[in-house]
Design a protein around this motif. Structure first.
Motif, PDB file in Angstrom:
ATOM      1  N   THR A  39     -29.008  11.878 -14.605  1.00 31.37           N
ATOM      2  CA  THR A  39     -30.355  11.481 -15.334  1.00 31.37           C
ATOM      3  C   THR A  39     -31.170  12.635 -14.450  1.00 31.37           C
ATOM      4  N   GLN A  40     -30.711  13.400 -13.411  1.00 33.39           N
ATOM      5  CA  GLN A  40     -31.557  14.653 -13.083  1.00 33.39           C
ATOM      6  C   GLN A  40     -31.491  15.868 -13.878  1.00 33.39           C
ATOM      7  N   ILE A  41     -30.529  15.747 -14.825  1.00 39.26           N
ATOM      8  CA  ILE A  41     -30.649  17.139 -15.815  1.00 39.26           C
ATOM      9  C   ILE A  41     -32.019  16.854 -16.680  1.00 39.26           C
ATOM     10  N   ILE A  42     -33.003  17.974 -16.883  1.00 39.02           N
ATOM     11  CA  ILE A  42     -33.933  17.980 -17.685  1.00 39.02           C
ATOM     12  C   ILE A  42     -33.410  18.048 -19.292  1.00 39.02           C
ATOM     13  N   GLU A  43     -33.450  17.144 -19.962  1.00 42.64           N
ATOM     14  CA  GLU A  43     -33.209  16.938 -21.315  1.00 42.64           C
ATOM     15  C   GLU A  43     -34.650  17.182 -22.235  1.00 42.64           C
ATOM     16  N   CYS A  44     -34.352  18.167 -23.309  1.00 46.09           N
ATOM     17  CA  CYS A  44     -35.488  18.441 -24.319  1.00 46.09           C
ATOM     18  C   CYS A  44     -34.965  18.053 -25.725  1.00 46.09           C
ATOM     19  N   GLY A  45     -35.682  17.052 -26.378  1.00 41.83           N
ATOM     20  CA  GLY A  45     -35.422  16.895 -27.626  1.00 41.83           C
ATOM     21  C   GLY A  45     -35.894  17.717 -28.505  1.00 41.83           C
ATOM     22  N   CYS A  46     -35.278  18.261 -29.871  1.00 41.51           N
ATOM     23  CA  CYS A  46     -35.694  19.359 -30.762  1.00 41.51           C
ATOM     24  C   CYS A  46     -35.639  18.607 -32.198  1.00 41.51           C
ATOM     25  N   ASP A  47     -36.828  18.793 -32.943  1.00 35.94           N
ATOM     26  CA  ASP A  47     -36.478  18.402 -34.379  1.00 35.94           C
ATOM     27  C   ASP A  47     -37.576  19.209 -35.076  1.00 35.94           C
ATOM     28  N   GLU A  48     -37.580  19.289 -36.317  1.00 34.72           N
ATOM     29  CA  GLU A  48     -38.557  19.771 -37.247  1.00 34.72           C
ATOM     30  C   GLU A  48     -38.825  19.003 -38.381  1.00 34.72           C
ATOM     31  N   ALA A  49     -39.820  19.254 -39.330  1.00 33.94           N
ATOM     32  CA  ALA A  49     -40.246  18.518 -40.421  1.00 33.94           C
ATOM     33  C   ALA A  49     -40.681  19.373 -41.368  1.00 33.94           C
ATOM     34  N   GLY A  50     -40.598  19.148 -42.527  1.00 33.41           N
ATOM     35  CA  GLY A  50     -40.913  19.887 -43.789  1.00 33.41           C
ATOM     36  C   GLY A  50     -40.025  20.799 -44.334  1.00 33.41           C
ATOM     37  N   ARG A  51     -38.727  20.472 -44.226  1.00 31.18           N
ATOM     38  CA  ARG A  51     -37.616  21.302 -44.484  1.00 31.18           C
ATOM     39  C   ARG A  51     -37.762  21.196 -46.225  1.00 31.18           C
ATOM     40  N   GLY A  52     -37.675  20.135 -46.712  1.00 34.28           N
ATOM     41  CA  GLY A  52     -37.407  19.914 -48.024  1.00 34.28           C
ATOM     42  C   GLY A  52     -38.718  19.948 -49.122  1.00 34.28           C
ATOM     43  N   CYS A  53     -39.854  20.585 -48.230  1.00 31.95           N
ATOM     44  CA  CYS A  53     -41.158  20.620 -49.051  1.00 31.95           C
ATOM     45  C   CYS A  53     -40.908  22.068 -50.003  1.00 31.95           C
ATOM     46  N   LEU A  54     -42.005  22.087 -51.070  1.00 35.94           N
ATOM     47  CA  LEU A  54     -42.338  23.030 -52.049  1.00 35.94           C
ATOM     48  C   LEU A  54     -43.408  23.817 -51.219  1.00 35.94           C
ATOM     49  N   ALA A  55     -44.213  23.318 -50.410  1.00 31.19           N
ATOM     50  CA  ALA A  55     -45.326  24.103 -49.885  1.00 31.19           C
ATOM     51  C   ALA A  55     -45.504  23.741 -48.165  1.00 31.19           C
ATOM     52  N   PRO A  88     -45.693  25.164 -44.281  1.00 30.79           N
ATOM     53  CA  PRO A  88     -44.702  25.612 -43.044  1.00 30.79           C
ATOM     54  C   PRO A  88     -43.649  24.524 -43.019  1.00 30.79           C
ATOM     55  N   VAL A  89     -42.765  25.085 -42.240  1.00 31.70           N
ATOM     56  CA  VAL A  89     -41.770  24.138 -41.537  1.00 31.70           C
ATOM     57  C   VAL A  89     -42.403  24.004 -40.184  1.00 31.70           C
ATOM     58  N   VAL A  90     -42.423  22.776 -39.435  1.00 28.28           N
ATOM     59  CA  VAL A  90     -42.968  22.725 -38.171  1.00 28.28           C
ATOM     60  C   VAL A  90     -42.003  21.984 -37.242  1.00 28.28           C
ATOM     61  N   ALA A  91     -41.732  22.595 -36.120  1.00 31.07           N
ATOM     62  CA  ALA A  91     -40.736  22.290 -35.093  1.00 31.07           C
ATOM     63  C   ALA A  91     -41.280  21.770 -33.645  1.00 31.07           C
ATOM     64  N   ALA A  92     -40.796  20.890 -33.026  1.00 35.32           N
ATOM     65  CA  ALA A  92     -41.162  20.343 -31.833  1.00 35.32           C
ATOM     66  C   ALA A  92     -40.304  20.138 -30.953  1.00 35.32           C
ATOM     67  N   ALA A  93     -40.577  20.626 -29.527  1.00 36.95           N
ATOM     68  CA  ALA A  93     -39.528  20.302 -28.438  1.00 36.95           C
ATOM     69  C   ALA A  93     -40.363  19.388 -27.550  1.00 36.95           C
ATOM     70  N   VAL A  94     -39.726  18.220 -26.943  1.00 38.08           N
ATOM     71  CA  VAL A  94     -40.410  17.277 -26.121  1.00 38.08           C
ATOM     72  C   VAL A  94     -39.403  17.172 -24.913  1.00 38.08           C
ATOM     73  N   ILE A  95     -40.042  16.999 -23.819  1.00 37.69           N
ATOM     74  CA  ILE A  95     -39.286  16.765 -22.643  1.00 37.69           C
ATOM     75  C   ILE A  95     -39.868  15.377 -21.847  1.00 37.69           C
TER      76      ILE A  95
END
Length: 189
Positions: free
Chosen positions: A10-26, A28-35
């Motif tokens: 649990t001392q390892i600093i983990e970061c979650g990553c995901d995106e939104a908007g991949r299946g859209c017609l219009a 951007p794609v928006v990505a986020a990273a969270v620790i």
């Protein structure tokens, strides 16, 4: 409740990553990273698709307040057309990670593929946003930031109904494209 840690250390600093908007017609794609802090608890955090808009917006404020670090990146529709949607999603996640104010030691990527430009070890996790809290938090940030932008773009182009469909290919959105043609924010690829 979602899991907080991938690693048994649990001392390892983990970061979650995901995106939104991949299946859209219009838009951007928006990505986020969270620790998130290593002892963080929030039973309301879940995959952004599984919670209401109101809940996502409330959780966005909590995540931004409580995270050790977070970053959000936008990959424009023009760049999506140049490099393709998968590459744009991966580019967005890499950009978000590189913008973090805290250096993670392990990346947890939602999905089954990642092209790593960070040099940080990573694991791809199918349905990671429904399994790990930091990926779910990233999914919430990506979704809320993207939806917020699409609301602003709707004021410019209300005929496409982006307030309701946020760029996804609903029947009304597709009918509007046939009637009015493409906006500058529509993807061509």
């Amino acid at each position: 409740m979602l899991r907080l840690h991938y690693s048994s250390d649990t001392q390892i600093i983990e970061c979650g990553c995901d995106e939104a908007g991949r299946g859209c017609l219009a838009g951007p794609v928006v990505a986020a990273a969270v620790i998130l802090p290593s002892d963080y608890r929030n039973e309301r955090i879940n995959d952004s698709k599984q919670i209401t808009k109101k809940m996502r917006e409330a959780l966005r404020k909590e995540i931004e307040r409580d995270a050790l670090a977070y970053a959000v990146s936008f990959v424009s529709e023009k760049e999506i057309d140049e490099i393709n949607i998968l590459a744009a999603s991966l580019t967005g996640m890499n950009r978000a990670v590189k913008q973090l104010s805290v250096q993670p030691q392990l990346l947890l990527i939602d999905g089954n593929h990642f092209t790593n430009e960070t040099g940080i070890p990573y694991h791809c996790i199918v349905k990671g946003d429904a399994t790990f809290m930091n990926i779910a938090a990233a999914s919430i940030l990506a979704k809320t930031y993207r939806d917020e932008l699409m609301m602003k773009l709707d004021a410019e182009y209300p005929m496409y109904g982006w307030k309701k469909n946020v760029g996804y290919p609903t029947k009304d959105h597709q009918d509007a494209v046939i009637k009015y043609g493409l906006s500058p924010y529509h993807r061509k690829s």
